[in-house]
Design a protein around this motif. Sequence first.
Motif, PDB file in Angstrom:
ATOM      1  N   ASP A  30       0.773  -1.290  -0.236  1.00 49.44           N
ATOM      2  CA  ASP A  30      -0.449  -0.020   0.002  1.00 49.44           C
ATOM      3  C   ASP A  30       0.838   1.230  -0.213  1.00 49.44           C
ATOM      4  O   ASP A  30       1.466   1.778  -0.522  1.00 49.44           O
ATOM      5  N   MET A  31       1.730   0.912   0.673  1.00 45.25           N
ATOM      6  CA  MET A  31       2.698   2.157   0.880  1.00 45.25           C
ATOM      7  C   MET A  31       3.832   2.382  -0.529  1.00 45.25           C
ATOM      8  O   MET A  31       3.891   3.681  -0.923  1.00 45.25           O
ATOM      9  N   THR A  32       3.919   1.444  -1.008  1.00 45.70           N
ATOM     10  CA  THR A  32       4.770   1.275  -3.036  1.00 45.70           C
ATOM     11  C   THR A  32       3.426   2.051  -3.318  1.00 45.70           C
ATOM     12  O   THR A  32       3.656   2.975  -4.603  1.00 45.70           O
ATOM     13  N   GLU A  33       2.411   2.014  -3.554  1.00 46.85           N
ATOM     14  CA  GLU A  33       1.515   2.593  -4.356  1.00 46.85           C
ATOM     15  C   GLU A  33       1.074   3.723  -4.407  1.00 46.85           C
ATOM     16  O   GLU A  33       1.002   5.088  -5.220  1.00 46.85           O
ATOM     17  N   ARG A  34       1.164   4.270  -2.825  1.00 49.34           N
ATOM     18  CA  ARG A  34       0.963   5.835  -2.561  1.00 49.34           C
ATOM     19  C   ARG A  34       2.229   6.681  -3.184  1.00 49.34           C
ATOM     20  O   ARG A  34       1.852   7.840  -3.289  1.00 49.34           O
ATOM     21  N   SER A  35       3.632   5.700  -2.810  1.00 50.71           N
ATOM     22  CA  SER A  35       4.650   6.423  -3.205  1.00 50.71           C
ATOM     23  C   SER A  35       4.461   7.145  -4.196  1.00 50.71           C
ATOM     24  O   SER A  35       5.202   8.084  -4.401  1.00 50.71           O
ATOM     25  N   MET A  36       4.451   6.088  -5.678  1.00 47.60           N
ATOM     26  CA  MET A  36       4.228   5.636  -6.878  1.00 47.60           C
ATOM     27  C   MET A  36       3.352   6.820  -7.707  1.00 47.60           C
ATOM     28  O   MET A  36       3.603   7.788  -7.663  1.00 47.60           O
ATOM     29  N   LEU A  37       2.240   7.024  -6.966  1.00 42.44           N
ATOM     30  CA  LEU A  37       0.960   8.001  -7.113  1.00 42.44           C
ATOM     31  C   LEU A  37       1.269   9.267  -7.095  1.00 42.44           C
ATOM     32  O   LEU A  37       1.213  10.123  -7.122  1.00 42.44           O
ATOM     33  N   SER A  38       2.314   9.321  -5.506  1.00 35.00           N
ATOM     34  CA  SER A  38       3.290  11.279  -4.973  1.00 35.00           C
ATOM     35  C   SER A  38       3.844  11.164  -5.769  1.00 35.00           C
ATOM     36  O   SER A  38       3.695  12.706  -6.304  1.00 35.00           O
ATOM     37  N   ALA A  39       4.719  10.244  -6.636  1.00 33.78           N
ATOM     38  CA  ALA A  39       6.078  11.235  -7.059  1.00 33.78           C
ATOM     39  C   ALA A  39       5.288  11.563  -8.864  1.00 33.78           C
ATOM     40  O   ALA A  39       5.750  12.186  -8.892  1.00 33.78           O
ATOM     41  N   LEU A  40       4.442  10.070  -9.044  1.00 30.92           N
ATOM     42  CA  LEU A  40       4.198  11.036 -10.845  1.00 30.92           C
ATOM     43  C   LEU A  40       2.864  11.887 -10.554  1.00 30.92           C
ATOM     44  O   LEU A  40       2.930  13.088 -11.190  1.00 30.92           O
ATOM     45  N   GLU A  41       2.340  12.498  -9.044  1.00 31.48           N
ATOM     46  CA  GLU A  41       1.684  13.888  -8.778  1.00 31.48           C
ATOM     47  C   GLU A  41       2.829  14.706  -9.161  1.00 31.48           C
ATOM     48  O   GLU A  41       2.387  16.203  -9.563  1.00 31.48           O
ATOM     49  N   ARG A  42       3.716  14.397  -8.342  1.00 30.75           N
ATOM     50  CA  ARG A  42       4.586  15.947  -9.027  1.00 30.75           C
ATOM     51  C   ARG A  42       5.166  16.538 -10.360  1.00 30.75           C
ATOM     52  O   ARG A  42       5.430  17.513 -10.297  1.00 30.75           O
ATOM     53  N   HIS A  43       4.923  15.489 -10.721  1.00 28.44           N
ATOM     54  CA  HIS A  43       5.534  15.715 -12.653  1.00 28.44           C
ATOM     55  C   HIS A  43       4.180  16.261 -13.187  1.00 28.44           C
ATOM     56  O   HIS A  43       4.175  15.812 -14.341  1.00 28.44           O
ATOM     57  N   GLY A  44       3.179  15.721 -12.276  1.00 26.69           N
ATOM     58  CA  GLY A  44       1.739  17.100 -12.913  1.00 26.69           C
ATOM     59  C   GLY A  44       1.152  15.795 -13.241  1.00 26.69           C
ATOM     60  O   GLY A  44      -0.650  15.958 -14.424  1.00 26.69           O
ATOM     61  N   VAL A  45       1.382  14.503 -12.803  1.00 23.36           N
ATOM     62  CA  VAL A  45      -0.012  13.781 -12.944  1.00 23.36           C
ATOM     63  C   VAL A  45      -0.819  13.450 -12.501  1.00 23.36           C
ATOM     64  O   VAL A  45      -0.641  13.504 -11.164  1.00 23.36           O
ATOM     65  N   LYS A  46      -2.602  13.649 -12.013  1.00 20.14           N
ATOM     66  CA  LYS A  46      -3.523  13.324 -11.272  1.00 20.14           C
ATOM     67  C   LYS A  46      -4.576  12.766 -11.781  1.00 20.14           C
ATOM     68  O   LYS A  46      -4.732  13.039 -12.851  1.00 20.14           O
ATOM     69  N   LYS A  47      -5.092  12.283 -10.334  1.00 21.14           N
ATOM     70  CA  LYS A  47      -6.024  11.689 -10.825  1.00 21.14           C
ATOM     71  C   LYS A  47      -7.436  12.396 -11.191  1.00 21.14           C
ATOM     72  O   LYS A  47      -7.926  13.410 -10.576  1.00 21.14           O
ATOM     73  N   ILE A  48      -7.946  11.938 -12.183  1.00 19.32           N
ATOM     74  CA  ILE A  48      -9.492  12.035 -12.629  1.00 19.32           C
ATOM     75  C   ILE A  48     -10.625  11.761 -11.285  1.00 19.32           C
ATOM     76  O   ILE A  48     -11.201  10.755 -11.219  1.00 19.32           O
ATOM     77  N   GLU A  49     -10.939  12.736 -10.582  1.00 20.05           N
ATOM     78  CA  GLU A  49     -12.660  12.311  -9.665  1.00 20.05           C
ATOM     79  C   GLU A  49     -13.247  12.675 -10.796  1.00 20.05           C
ATOM     80  O   GLU A  49     -13.981  13.840 -10.442  1.00 20.05           O
ATOM     81  N   CYS A  50     -14.122  11.415 -10.185  1.00 16.17           N
ATOM     82  CA  CYS A  50     -14.921  11.258 -11.817  1.00 16.17           C
ATOM     83  C   CYS A  50     -16.756  10.421 -10.502  1.00 16.17           C
ATOM     84  O   CYS A  50     -17.686  10.929 -11.482  1.00 16.17           O
ATOM     85  N   GLU A  51     -16.564   9.971  -9.900  1.00 13.17           N
ATOM     86  CA  GLU A  51     -17.583   9.511  -9.304  1.00 13.17           C
ATOM     87  C   GLU A  51     -18.359  10.458  -8.374  1.00 13.17           C
ATOM     88  O   GLU A  51     -18.405  11.220  -7.534  1.00 13.17           O
ATOM     89  N   GLY A  52     -20.048   9.834  -9.143  1.00 11.21           N
ATOM     90  CA  GLY A  52     -21.323  11.482  -8.432  1.00 11.21           C
ATOM     91  C   GLY A  52     -21.392  12.501  -9.364  1.00 11.21           C
ATOM     92  O   GLY A  52     -21.650  13.532  -9.458  1.00 11.21           O
ATOM     93  N   GLU A  53     -19.784  12.392 -10.730  1.00 13.28           N
ATOM     94  CA  GLU A  53     -20.175  13.336 -11.091  1.00 13.28           C
ATOM     95  C   GLU A  53     -20.873  13.077 -12.862  1.00 13.28           C
ATOM     96  O   GLU A  53     -21.308  12.313 -12.947  1.00 13.28           O
ATOM     97  N   LYS A  54     -21.158  13.642 -13.646  1.00 15.89           N
ATOM     98  CA  LYS A  54     -22.184  13.551 -15.537  1.00 15.89           C
ATOM     99  C   LYS A  54     -21.317  13.669 -16.103  1.00 15.89           C
ATOM    100  O   LYS A  54     -19.496  13.320 -15.670  1.00 15.89           O
TER     101      LYS A  54
END
Length: 215
Positions: A123-147
């Motif tokens: 779990d820590m490895t996954e979160r660390s990987m996503l955090s590193a990607l976010e520092r390079h401009g990669v962001k998650k699309i929050e879409c649940e409940g959206e049109k």
Amino acid sequence: MTDEMKKNGPDTAAEAAAETDASKEQDAAGAAEAETRAPDPIEQLQAENLDLRDRMLRLAAEMENLRRRTERDVKDARSYSVAGFARDMLAVSDNLRRALDAVPAEVLESADAGLKALVEGVDMTERSMLSALERHGVKKIECEGEKFDPNFHQAMFEVPNPNVPNNTVIQVVQAGYTIGERVLRPAMVGVAKGGPKPETVTVEPGTEAVNEKDA
């Protein structure tokens, strides 16, 4: 008066004089026309200056456009050069998440310390990987409940649900991500079908707007 003119009479002499005058007038007219056709040096220089100024302005505009295109290309290269790498890393993150989801919660609660430490490490490895990607401009699309938006979402299935508006994202199968202003990977989602229609407003001349739901 020459002997030839005397011999030919006064009419011939008059004709010769008229021809001479006409020739002089033609020469004068030709000279005036030549002066008219001759370019004025000042006007010629002004025309050349205007032409050079027009060329200079065109060249300056082309250089400015080139500068802007170069800046945009450099910015895009910096922002999106890691797009391919980031997409591959997201696939690794997906596998880590599948591994975590494969462990039932009840099993994890009764598991020994070794298994719990392993799950926490993944779990820590996954979160660390996503955090590193976010520092390079990669962001998650929050879409649940959206049109549902085809620009960011990919519909995988429909779920009948009368409690939410039609075409609402109610389940995320695979998370989507953006990089900069571009979609790196669309979110794979399930959308609601058959829900309530959006409320409409009717307006009649001389009356206030009336909500059809309250009418």
